[in-house]
Design a protein around this motif. Structure first.
Motif, PDB file in Angstrom:
ATOM      1  N   LEU A  12      19.056 -36.600 -28.809  1.00 29.99           N
ATOM      2  CA  LEU A  12      17.974 -36.227 -29.717  1.00 29.99           C
ATOM      3  C   LEU A  12      18.300 -34.867 -30.316  1.00 29.99           C
ATOM      4  O   LEU A  12      18.446 -33.882 -29.583  1.00 29.99           O
ATOM      5  CB  LEU A  12      16.626 -36.129 -28.982  1.00 29.99           C
ATOM      6  N   ILE A  17      16.966 -32.043 -32.559  1.00 32.65           N
ATOM      7  CA  ILE A  17      15.615 -31.652 -32.971  1.00 32.65           C
ATOM      8  C   ILE A  17      15.594 -30.357 -33.803  1.00 32.65           C
ATOM      9  O   ILE A  17      16.025 -29.299 -33.324  1.00 32.65           O
ATOM     10  CB  ILE A  17      14.718 -31.497 -31.718  1.00 32.65           C
ATOM     11  N   ASP A  18      15.134 -30.474 -35.033  1.00 38.23           N
ATOM     12  CA  ASP A  18      14.736 -29.309 -35.847  1.00 38.23           C
ATOM     13  C   ASP A  18      15.808 -28.252 -36.098  1.00 38.23           C
ATOM     14  O   ASP A  18      15.458 -27.069 -36.311  1.00 38.23           O
ATOM     15  CB  ASP A  18      13.510 -28.615 -35.223  1.00 38.23           C
ATOM     16  N   ALA A  73      15.359 -35.838 -35.272  1.00 40.87           N
ATOM     17  CA  ALA A  73      13.896 -35.819 -35.390  1.00 40.87           C
ATOM     18  C   ALA A  73      13.524 -34.480 -36.017  1.00 40.87           C
ATOM     19  O   ALA A  73      13.683 -33.430 -35.390  1.00 40.87           O
ATOM     20  CB  ALA A  73      13.251 -35.961 -34.016  1.00 40.87           C
ATOM     21  N   ASP A  78      11.014 -31.877 -38.176  1.00 41.26           N
ATOM     22  CA  ASP A  78       9.680 -31.434 -38.549  1.00 41.26           C
ATOM     23  C   ASP A  78       9.456 -31.617 -40.061  1.00 41.26           C
ATOM     24  O   ASP A  78      10.331 -31.296 -40.855  1.00 41.26           O
ATOM     25  CB  ASP A  78       9.590 -29.930 -38.210  1.00 41.26           C
ATOM     26  N   LYS A  98       9.073 -35.918 -38.138  1.00 42.52           N
ATOM     27  CA  LYS A  98       8.012 -35.801 -37.141  1.00 42.52           C
ATOM     28  C   LYS A  98       7.052 -34.730 -37.619  1.00 42.52           C
ATOM     29  O   LYS A  98       7.447 -33.856 -38.401  1.00 42.52           O
ATOM     30  CB  LYS A  98       8.573 -35.452 -35.760  1.00 42.52           C
ATOM     31  N   SER A 114       6.366 -32.799 -30.328  1.00 39.22           N
ATOM     32  CA  SER A 114       7.100 -33.867 -29.646  1.00 39.22           C
ATOM     33  C   SER A 114       7.667 -34.863 -30.641  1.00 39.22           C
ATOM     34  O   SER A 114       6.962 -35.348 -31.541  1.00 39.22           O
ATOM     35  CB  SER A 114       6.170 -34.605 -28.682  1.00 39.22           C
ATOM     36  N   ALA A 115       8.936 -35.211 -30.445  1.00 37.36           N
ATOM     37  CA  ALA A 115       9.597 -36.199 -31.306  1.00 37.36           C
ATOM     38  C   ALA A 115       9.053 -37.609 -31.078  1.00 37.36           C
ATOM     39  O   ALA A 115       9.384 -38.524 -31.820  1.00 37.36           O
ATOM     40  CB  ALA A 115      11.102 -36.176 -31.061  1.00 37.36           C
ATOM     41  N   LEU A 122      19.068 -33.588 -25.085  1.00 34.90           N
ATOM     42  CA  LEU A 122      18.337 -32.866 -26.115  1.00 34.90           C
ATOM     43  C   LEU A 122      19.113 -31.638 -26.581  1.00 34.90           C
ATOM     44  O   LEU A 122      19.581 -30.841 -25.751  1.00 34.90           O
ATOM     45  CB  LEU A 122      16.979 -32.408 -25.575  1.00 34.90           C
ATOM     46  N   CYS A 179       9.434 -27.416 -29.479  1.00 31.72           N
ATOM     47  CA  CYS A 179       9.689 -28.843 -29.728  1.00 31.72           C
ATOM     48  C   CYS A 179      10.599 -29.484 -28.681  1.00 31.72           C
ATOM     49  O   CYS A 179      10.422 -30.655 -28.341  1.00 31.72           O
ATOM     50  CB  CYS A 179      10.242 -29.033 -31.132  1.00 31.72           C
ATOM     51  N   THR A 225       8.978 -32.424 -26.323  1.00 21.95           N
ATOM     52  CA  THR A 225       9.657 -33.726 -26.350  1.00 21.95           C
ATOM     53  C   THR A 225      10.097 -34.113 -24.938  1.00 21.95           C
ATOM     54  O   THR A 225       9.962 -35.272 -24.525  1.00 21.95           O
ATOM     55  CB  THR A 225      10.868 -33.668 -27.306  1.00 21.95           C
TER      56      THR A 225
END
Ligand code: ZN
Length: 183
Positions: free
Chosen positions: A7, A9-10, A52, A54, A104, A108-109, A129, A137, A141
């Protein structure tokens, strides 16, 4: 054997660049090469990678983050683009069936996204992650993943925060409360 996925993330301009709207600053920028290396390793192994990211409206009085943070990752703006070399990695591989990208709107994703369905379809049980921020985040997640029964691996060289004590507490929480690995 567990089926694993990454994952991502951002890791966007607004959260990482010096002039980003809600930037982690130097600790975020320092992750660039490691995030790229981890992401490419998953892609080359044929493991699924989920970006994922934002996604906010410029003005959204109903959104809980509006009271907490300045506007960031506004849809359609350069601030929402992936940061640095990770953008190139995504562009090179985006058409492959095991590369996924979705918006997202919460920390949380898992909230309001197709993530869980896609993980269950593929029999994925172990989530790695990377991204920012560790204590926002990434942590939210990870907590959601824990509650849904996934195994969690936070890649320490691939996460950062503007808040170093928060970063440290989040990694401790993953290890000691969520039973995850920090490697
Ligand atoms: Zn946000």
């Amino acid at each position: 054997m567990s089926q694993k996925a990454l994952l991502n993330i951002d890791y966007t301009h607004d959260f990482v660049a010096a002039d980003g709207k809600l930037s982690c600053g130097v600790p975020g920028q320092a992750l660039e090469d490691d995030i790229v290396e981890i992401t490419e390793a998953f892609i080359e192994a044929g493991d699924d990678v989920f970006f994922a990211i934002d996604a906010h409206l410029e003005v959204d009085p109903y959104h809980p983050e509006s009271k907490l943070f300045p506007p960031h990752n506004i849809m359609g703006t350069p601030g929402r683009e992936l940061y640095g070399k990770l953008a190139d990695v995504y562009d090179r591989h985006r058409d492959k069936p095991h590369i996924h990208y979705f918006d997202k709107t919460r920390y949380s994703a898992f909230v309001g996204t197709p993530l869980e369905t896609k993980l269950r379809e593929r029999g994925i049980t172990e989530l790695h992650l990377v991204g920012v921020c560790t204590d926002i985040c990434i942590l939210h997640t990870a907590i959601n993943a824990y509650n849904k029964g996934f195994d969690i691996v936070v890649r320490e060289k691939g996460v950062a925060s503007f808040n170093q004590p928060g970063h440290d507490v989040a990694l401790e929480h993953v290890k000691n409360v969520l039973g995850g690995k920090v490697v």
